[in-house]
Design an enzyme around this catalytic site. Structure first.
Site, PDB file in Angstrom:
ATOM      1  N   LYS A 371       0.863  -1.183   0.000  1.00 47.96           N
ATOM      2  CA  LYS A 371       0.000   0.000   0.000  1.00 47.96           C
ATOM      3  C   LYS A 371       0.900   1.234   0.000  1.00 47.96           C
ATOM      4  CE  LYS A 371      -2.248  -1.243   3.658  1.00 47.96           C
ATOM      5  NZ  LYS A 371      -1.720  -2.581   3.776  1.00 47.96           N
ATOM      6  N   TYR A 442       6.313  -3.195   7.413  1.00 47.82           N
ATOM      7  CA  TYR A 442       5.206  -4.099   7.062  1.00 47.82           C
ATOM      8  C   TYR A 442       4.246  -4.136   8.206  1.00 47.82           C
ATOM      9  CZ  TYR A 442       8.839  -5.671   3.901  1.00 47.82           C
ATOM     10  OH  TYR A 442       9.836  -5.718   2.995  1.00 47.82           O
ATOM     11  N   GLU A 443       3.099  -3.704   7.960  1.00 50.26           N
ATOM     12  CA  GLU A 443       2.122  -3.689   9.033  1.00 50.26           C
ATOM     13  C   GLU A 443       1.694  -5.119   9.378  1.00 50.26           C
ATOM     14  OE1 GLU A 443      -0.801  -3.677   5.569  1.00 50.26           O
ATOM     15  OE2 GLU A 443       1.268  -3.103   5.930  1.00 50.26           O
ATOM     16  N   LEU A 444       2.044  -6.012   8.418  1.00 51.06           N
ATOM     17  CA  LEU A 444       1.581  -7.371   8.608  1.00 51.06           C
ATOM     18  C   LEU A 444       2.515  -8.213   9.449  1.00 51.06           C
ATOM     19  CD1 LEU A 444       0.478  -8.297   5.012  1.00 51.06           C
ATOM     20  CD2 LEU A 444      -0.984  -7.981   6.994  1.00 51.06           C
TER      21      LEU A 444
END
Ligand SMILES: *[C@@H]1O[C@H](CO)[C@@H](O)[C@H](O)[C@H]1NC(C)=O
Ligand SMILES: *[C@@H]1O[C@H](CO)[C@@H](O)[C@H](O)[C@H]1NC(C)=O
Ligand SMILES: *[C@@H]1O[C@H](CO)[C@@H](O)[C@H](O)[C@H]1NC(C)=O
Ligand SMILES: *[C@@H]1O[C@H](CO)[C@@H](O)[C@H](O)[C@H]1NC(C)=O
Ligand SMILES: *[C@@H]1O[C@H](CO)[C@@H](O)[C@H](O)[C@H]1NC(C)=O
Ligand SMILES: *[C@@H]1O[C@H](CO)[C@@H](O)[C@H](O)[C@H]1NC(C)=O
Ligand SMILES: *[C@@H]1O[C@H](CO)[C@@H](O)[C@H](O)[C@H]1NC(C)=O
Ligand SMILES: *[C@@H]1O[C@H](CO)[C@@H](O)[C@H](O)[C@H]1NC(C)=O
Ligand SMILES: *[C@@H]1O[C@H](CO)[C@@H](O)[C@H](O)[C@H]1NC(C)=O
Ligand SMILES: *[C@@H]1O[C@H](CO)[C@@H](O)[C@H](O)[C@H]1NC(C)=O
Ligand SMILES: *[C@@H]1O[C@H](CO)[C@@H](O)[C@H](O)[C@H]1NC(C)=O
Ligand SMILES: *[C@@H]1O[C@H](CO)[C@@H](O)[C@H](O)[C@H]1NC(C)=O
Length: 533
Positions: A371, A442-444
């Site tokens: 994103k 990485y937010e993940l």
């Protein structure tokens, strides 16, 4: 009737020329018990009126006895008759008229005990096949007497209407001994007079020496068995000879016998047999040639021995069948491996399995992609927000969670992501060069790690643009590297029946998507999603 007329004419002829009845042969065999006669024909009879004949019989060497009529010998001028002749009538008989004389040696023999003729008392008739054969029961002397005639062949009555004569075209089967029996009855008693013709029929076709059979013969022989080759020729008394020719390793091959034989029925047929006692490998695939060599002709018949397909060869067939079927099995296995995804999807569709019903989760997959604001309109963006949902949601009936699309901005992002991943059955990560180079945190990552370690969620990696090295991946994702990564191949992957979508569906949970499919005409499946852009 016809015959009787002939006989009458013949009798008249005989009466007119009595010399026909004269017995000129010097050695005569007579059959014991049969009437017998001698007629003496001397020139004196014609030249001189003196018709007095003196009959003598010589006993031993010196003593001669003048004969006169008694109870079984009748002397009537030039004729002496025996009614009948007996064994002791053996001897030399002479008739004397004037200064002329004539002598005969008579030997009396018995008939065969079972036969009706004596082998030394035969008249030979030779006939050619197809030519006329004539046998007539006519006796110059006894024909005149009171008589009845019967004709026998080999001492048996002849079938058919052959009372006293045969006139036909000769056949080989006509060979035999034909006996005429004249039944006489007079004041001396009842007697049989026999006259036997030995008929020999010659097959004129067989005059030329000839080999029987085809020129080349391919003969099968079984290993370990005996094999006999028969070479037969017609020689017909010519100076022919049969011999065998073949490659011999040893001069004295005790395994091979040559046997001469001749057909007892027709002496003109000669066979030579080549007998291989035990057929061995070295006897096979060889020529065995039989040659007829005669002054007029040289002919060869060739036999080629080949191996007979025995039971031993069945195992070879079985071997071939096993080979072919195992090849087929291997082929099938390979096809199954290649098309396992298709097969599994088919199987899923067939069973209408649904893994999504009772696990209490909301989404089928959580989609993660880069994103990055800079690439807002980039390819990945389009893929993740348009192509992927178009296919998975609209076409295949899955429900996706795409953070950008589905989550209202604001709030604690990390917590949201955690709970959303927990509500999803799969985590789809779209990898690309941008994803790799992105410095964005990485937010993940943490959630991802948790998911992997706790094995709560299955991860699907999609390689959107070719990636040369995977070092950029977070440690937790590297664990997945060995797993299958779906490669997006742009236009090639667009149609819904492409390998990409099949593999993706395969990795997605099984879901009963029947409704979606049935509302979708078949043709639509092939329509590229991209056409809507
Ligand atoms: C038969 O004749 C020969 C001479 O011709 C004489 O030697 C012999 O002794 C005679 N035999 C008898 C049995 O008379
Ligand atoms: C002798 O033969 C003649 C004819 O050859 C015949 O007529 C005659 O009856 C015969 N005689 C006897 C005694 O058989
Ligand atoms: C006929 O022959 C016999 C003996 O052979 C003789 O005795 C007789 O005289 C002969 N008769 C005539 C007519 O020649
Ligand atoms: C018979 O004839 C031959 C000659 O042809 C003569 O030598 C012989 O002595 C004769 N025999 C008798 C018994 O007359
Ligand atoms: C054998 O006999 C038949 C019948 O007479 C004749 O047609 C044929 O030509 C003869 N064959 C030979 C080889 O003489
Ligand atoms: C005819 O008889 C002779 C003498 O006995 C014999 O050798 C021959 O085989 C006989 N022929 C047949 C066809 O029986
Ligand atoms: C003559 O032949 C017939 C039939 O072959 C036989 O029955 C009969 O006993 C014979 N007669 C004599 C006297 O040989
Ligand atoms: C000769 O050859 C023919 C065909 O090749 C075959 O039908 C026939 O049986 C053979 N004859 C012999 C005696 O082998
Ligand atoms: C050989 O072949 C000939 C002609 O086919 C036949 O007559 C004869 O009986 C055979 N001999 C053997 C021993 O088989
Ligand atoms: C077979 O006949 C041939 C001549 O035709 C001869 O040379 C050979 O010795 C004979 N073999 C036997 C076993 O009689
Ligand atoms: C036998 O005949 C065959 C075919 O005609 C030929 O090829 C072969 O050389 C001959 N073999 C001998 C040993 O004569
Ligand atoms: C001849 O036969 C003997 C025994 O079967 C074998 O040892 C030998 O090698 C053979 N000779 C040839 C030339 O084949």
């Amino acid at each position: 009737m016809h015959l009787r007329v002939l006989v009458v004419i013949f009798l008249i002829f005989v009466e007119g020329n009595n010399s026909e009845e004269c017995v000129e042969r010097s050695f005569i065999t007579a059959l014991e018990g049969e009437p017998f006669h001698l007629k003496c024909c001397l020139s004196a009879r014609r030249h001189h009126k003196n018709k007095t004949f003196t009959w003598t019989k010589r006993y031993g060497r010196n003593s001669t006895m003048k004969l006169s009529s008694n109870e079984n010998i009748i002397i009537n001028g030039s004729v002496i008759e025996f009614w009948p002749i007996k064994m002791n009538d053996n001897g030399i008989y002479s008739c004397i008229a004037g200064n002329e004389n004539k002598s005969w040696t008579i030997s009396v023999t018995k008939k065969n005990r079972h036969g009706c003729f004596h082998p030394n008392h035969l008249i030979t008739i030779e006939a050619d096949v197809g030519k006329s054969l004539s046998i007539n029961c006519i006796d110059d002397y006894y024909q005149k007497k009171d008589h009845r005639i019967s004709l026998f062949k080999n001492c048996s009555p002849i079938p058919g209407n052959y009372r006293s004569s045969i006139l036909k075209n000769a056949e080989l089967k006509d060979e035999g001994n034909y006996t005429c029996i004249f039944f006489l009855s007079n004041k001396y008693g009842s007697f049989n007079v026999t006259k036997t013709f030995r008929v020999k029929v010659k097959d004129n076709i067989s005059r030329v020496p000839k080999l029987f059979g085809n020129m080349t013969n391919y003969v099968e022989a079984e290993l370990g068995k005996k094999k006999t080759l028969n070479c037969t020729a017609i020689l017909d008394g010519t100076d022919g000879r049969l011999y065998w020719d073949y490659m011999e390793e040893n001069d004295t091959n005790i395994n091979i016998n040559k046997i001469n034989s001749s057909d007892s029925n027709a002496m003109t047929r000669v066979s030579s047999l080549l007998e291989i006692k035990i057929v061995k490998e070295e006897n096979l695939n060889m020529w065995y040639n039989c040659t007829l060599s005669s002054p007029s002709i040289t002919e060869t018949i060739a036999y080629f021995l080949k191996k007979k397909e025995g039971p031993a060869d069945i195992s070879r067939h079985i071997f071939i069948i096993a080979l072919v079927s195992s090849a087929a099995v291997i082929f099938l296995v390979i096809m199954c491996v290649i098309y396992r995804v298709d097969i599994l999807l088919c199987y899923r569709d067939f069973l209408r399995r649904d893994e999504t019903l009772l696990d209490g989760k909301e989404y089928d997959a959580f989609v993660s992609y880069l994103k990055d604001c800079q690439s807002e309109n980039g390819e990945e963006h389009k893929f993740a927000l348009e192509i992927l949902p178009e296919a998975l949601e609209k076409h295949f009936g899955y429900k996706l969670c795409i953070f950008e699309r589905d989550i209202i901005p604001g709030g604690a992002i990390v917590d949201d992501i955690h709970s959303l991943i927990n509500k999803s059955r799969r985590l789809i990560i779209v990898l690309s060069e941008n994803y790799m180079s992105s410095k964005v945190k990485y937010e993940l990552e943490s959630g991802l790690h948790e998911a992997l370690v706790e094995r709560k969620i299955k991860i699907i990696l999609i390689e959107f643009t070719p990636i040369r090295d995977f070092t950029f991946l977070p440690q937790s994702l590297k664990l997945l590297k060995s797993h299958r990564i779906l490669k997006w191949k742009a236009d090639k992957s667009l149609p819904y029946n492409s390998r990409f979508w099949k593999n993706l569906r395969y990795l997605m949970p099984a879901k009963n998507t029947k409704n979606v499919f049935s509302s979708d005409p078949l043709g639509n499946e092939l329509l590229p999603v991209v056409s809507k852009f």
